[in-house]
Design an enzyme around this catalytic site. Structure first.
Site: not given
Lengths: 165, 436
Positions: B141, B218, B221, B244, B393
Site C-alpha cells: 500500500h 504492515d 489487512q 478496519k 493506493c
C-alpha cells in the site's frame, strides 16, 4: 433508472466511438494529467495557429465518462479561437460544479450538455473534467510561452469579443 | 497459516444484528450490500456504545489531573492498550504505541531511522546512510512505500523491493540477493489490500534476521481478518489500524519489541512524551509514551478496546479463528462464483490458499472491450452494492499487471454468501448495461 441520467446515450456513443482520438503531429504542447483516485490518465496535445485551436489530440485510459468527455471536448474546441474555447471551458466547469442545478445551454455546449447528469455524482465530476483541465493546461503553456508558434495574446477574452462583433 | 479445522462456526445472521448500518437501504429500496470492508469495516453497536459511554460518563484528559474523571479516563485508555497487546500476542503492554492510523505508525518507524543521526550510540540500529538498503515489496500500500521512499531521499539509502509473480504472489526467488548484508530494514505487507495475498512474513523475517536487518510489517489487512501473533511472526515492528477491525477511525497501533522502542528516537515531540524539559533540551519518557506526543485519541482507543473485546468474544470465544474460517469460506465461494462471470479476470491469486477476502478483478463487456472499473462500480452502486474502484493506493501493483485500475470486492465477518451472489448478479447487469 437514475443511472440513465448519468449515462446518457450521447455519452455512451462518444465512449464507444471517440472523436479525434490518437496523438498527432504537429503540436505545440503536450501534457499528461491523471486522476489519482481512480487511475484515469490522459496524454493530450494542442496545436495553436494564429490564436485558433487548430488541433487537439489525445490518448488515455479511463472510464466512459472521462473518455466521452475528451471526445466531446475536442469536438467543441477544435476550430475555435482560444478565447471562445476558454469560455466554453468555464461554461462546462460551471455546469459540472452545479450539482445538477444549472440548465445547460445546448446552443453553447452542444453534446456536452449530456454531462449535466454527471454533475450530480461528485465522485465522477473529476472524470468529466480531466480532459478539459488537460486541454486548458496545454493551451496555457502555449499561450504563456514567448517562443510559442501561436503567439496568442494572454487575455483570451479580447479576441473572443472581436470575433463575435 | 492458522489451522482453521474444527473452529466453531460464526453465525453470520447473528453477527449482522450487531451492525446497525447493515439494515440500511440505499437508492430508495435497495438493501445495502457492503463489499468494501478493506477500505473500512462497519462498526458493531458495542463499539459505538463504548465511545458514547466514555464521553457521557468518563470524559477527561489522560495521564494528568488527580480528579475522578481523569483517573477513569486514564484507566480506560490504558485498559485498551492491555486489550490490544493481548489481541496480537504482544508480550509486554509497553510495546503497544497508539497512533492515528497505520500510516502514522509506519511513518513513526521511518522517521526514527532518519532522526537517529541526531541521537547517541544507543540509536545505532536505526542509523541509515548511503550504501545502506531498505527493502519493501511491490505489493505495498502507498502507506508502506512512500514513507520509505522519503526516508531514502533523506538519508541517501537505497530502496529495493521484492517483486511479484504472475499469479499474484510474492516472488522470493531472489530473496537472498535482495535482502543482503547491506539491508538495514525490511518493511512488508502481511496481507495485500489489492491482491488479497497473505505473505510468508516469517520466511522473509528469518532471512532479514540472518543479515541483521530490522523487520517492519504492515498488518492493516491481516489483524482484522486473521489471528495474529506478533511474537510468532518473529518481526520487530507491526503496524495496524483500528477502523478496519470494527473500531473507530483515528486510532492505529504500532507494536514494537521493547528493547528497540527503548532506544528508538522519537518522531513527534510535545507534551506527554517527555521526562525532563529545560529551555535548552529535553529527555524523553520511556515507551510507549515517548511516541505518544500530545493528547491522544482517547475515545477512539476506548472504542478500539471494545472492538477487540467484540472480536475476541465471537463464536463462543473462538474469536479471530472463527472470523478467519468464515472469511476463508466466503473467499472460496467468491472465487468460484466470480469464475463463472464471462469476461471477468481476477488480479491476484485465483485459489483461496494463503489468500484473504479482498478480490480485485477486471471486467470486459460482451464485445470483449474492457469496462472501466469506475463504470462497473457506478452500476453496482445503483443496485446497492458498494465496492471500491481504482488503484487502491497500490499503483505499482496496477503497473506490474498492466492494468489502469481494478474493481475490488472485500469481505468481513458480517459478509454473507448471499451478498457475493448479489455481486455476481450485479456484474451481469453491468455487462448488460455496457453491452454494445
Amino acid at each position: 433508472m437514475k443511472l440513465d441520467s448519468m449515462y446518457q446515450e450521447i455519452i455512451l456513443d462518444h465512449y464507444r466511438n471517440p472523436h479525434h482520438r490518437g496523438l498527432r503531429e504537429p503540436f505545440d504542447a503536450e501534457v499528461h494529467h491523471v486522476n489519482p483516485t481512480c487511475g484515469d490518465e490522459v496524454t493530450l496535445r494542442v496545436k495553436i495557429v494564429d490564436d485558433t485551436v487548430a488541433d487537439v489530440s489525445y490518448e488515455g485510459e479511463g472510464c466512459s465518462i472521462s473518455q466521452a468527455s475528451a471526445s466531446v471536448m475536442t469536438d467543441l474546441v477544435i476550430g475555435k479561437s482560444i478565447g471562445d474555447a476558454m469560455a466554453l471551458e468555464r461554461e462546462f466547469l460551471a455546469l459540472m460544479q452545479s450539482r445538477g442545478t444549472v440548465e445547460p445551454d445546448e446552443d453553447v455546449l452542444e453534446d456536452a450538455i449530456a454531462f449535466a447528469g454527471v454533475s450530480k455524482y461528485p465522485a465522477r465530476v473529476k472524470c468529466a473534467l480531466l480532459s478539459w483541465m488537460a486541454w486548458k493546461d496545454a493551451t496555457a503553456q502555449v499561450v504563456d510561452s514567448p517562443a510559442a508558434g501561436g503567439g496568442a495574446a494572454p487575455e483570451g477574452s479580447v479576441p473572443e469579443q472581436e470575433k463575435q462583433a | 497459516m492458522t489451522d482453521l479445522a474444527g473452529v466453531p462456526e460464526l453465525d453470520v445472521e447473528l453477527v449482522r444484528k450487531d451492525f446497525p448500518i447493515l439494515d440500511r437501504m440505499v437508492h430508495g429500496d435497495k438493501p445495502l450490500v457492503y463489499l468494501d470492508s478493506a477500505a473500512t469495516s462497519q462498526k458493531p453497536r458495542a463499539v459505538l456504545d463504548a465511545e458514547r459511554e466514555y464521553y457521557e460518563l468518563h470524559n477527561a484528559n489522560v495521564h494528568r489531573g488527580i480528579h475522578v474523571l481523569a483517573e477513569e479516563a486514564t484507566a480506560l485508555y490504558e485498559a485498551a492498550r492491555d486489550k490490544v497487546a493481548a489481541f496480537v500476542g504482544a508480550p509486554d503492554r509497553h510495546e503497544v504505541v497508539f497512533t492515528k492510523n497505520s500510516s502514522e505508525a509506519l511513518n513513526l518507524v521511518a522517521y526514527a531511522f532518519s532522526n537517529a543521526a541526531a541521537h547517541g550510540p544507543e540509536a545505532e540500529r536505526f542509523r541509515l546512510g548511503p550504501g545502506d538498503q531498505v527493502v519493501v515489496t511491490e505489493m505495498e500500500h502507498h502507506s508502506n512505500l512512500v514513507p520509505w521512499q522519503m526516508l531514502c531521499q533523506r538519508t541517501g539509502a537505497t530502496l529495493r523491493w521484492l517483486g511479484l509473480t504472475d499469479d499474484g504472489r510474492l516472488d522470493l526467488s531472489n530473496l537472498d540477493e535482495v535482502v543482503n548484508e547491506r539491508t538495514k530494514v525490511v518493511s512488508m505487507v502481511h496481507q495485500s489490500n489489492i491482491l488479497g495475498t497473505v505473505n510468508p512474513v516469517a520466511a522473509v523475517a528469518a532471512r532479514a534476521r540472518e543479515v541483521g536487518a530490522l523487520v517492519v510489517v504492515d498488518g492493516s489487512q491481516s489483524v482484522p481478518h486473521l489471528p495474529v501473533d506478533v511474537t510468532a511472526l518473529g518481526v520487530d515492528f507491526f503496524a495496524f489500524t483500528g477502523h478496519k477491525m470494527c473500531g473507530p477511525t483515528g486510532i492505529g497501533v504500532l507494536w514494537g519489541r521493547r528493547e528497540l522502542l527503548e532506544v528508538m528516537p522519537p518522531f513527534l515531540g510535545g507534551g506527554e512524551m517527555i521526562e525532563l524539559v529545560t529551555m535548552e533540551a529535553s529527555t524523553y519518557a520511556p515507551p510507549p509514551h515517548r511516541f505518544e506526543a500530545g493528547t491522544p485519541m482517547i475515545s477512539q482507543a476506548v472504542g478500539l478496546g471494545a472492538a477487540v473485546d467484540y472480536l475476541t468474544g465471537l463464536a463462543g470465544g473462538a474469536g479471530m479463528a472463527a472470523v478467519a474460517a468464515h472469511e476463508h469460506a466466503l473467499t472460496e465461494h467468491a472465487l468460484r462464483r466470480l469464475a463463472e462471470v464471462p469476461g471477468l479476470r481476477i488480479i491476484g491469486p485465483t485459489d483461496a490458499v494463503d489468500r484473504g477476502g479482498a478480490i480485485s478483478f477486471l471486467l470486459a463487456g460482451k464485445d470483449g472491450r474492457a469496462i472501466h472499473p469506475h463504470d462497473v462500480g457506478q452500476v453496482l452502486d445503483e443496485q446497492g452494492i458498494a465496492v471500491r474502484v481504482g488503484h487502491h493506493c497500490a499503483r505499482p501493483v496496477c503497473l506490474r499487471y498492466g492494468v489502469p485500475a481494478t474493481t475490488r470486492a472485500s469481505f468481513h465477518l458480517y459478509t454473507t454468501t448471499g451478498e457475493i451472489d448479489a455481486l455476481v448478479e450485479g456484474l451481469a447487469a453491468v455487462r448488460r448495461f455496457f453491452g454494445a
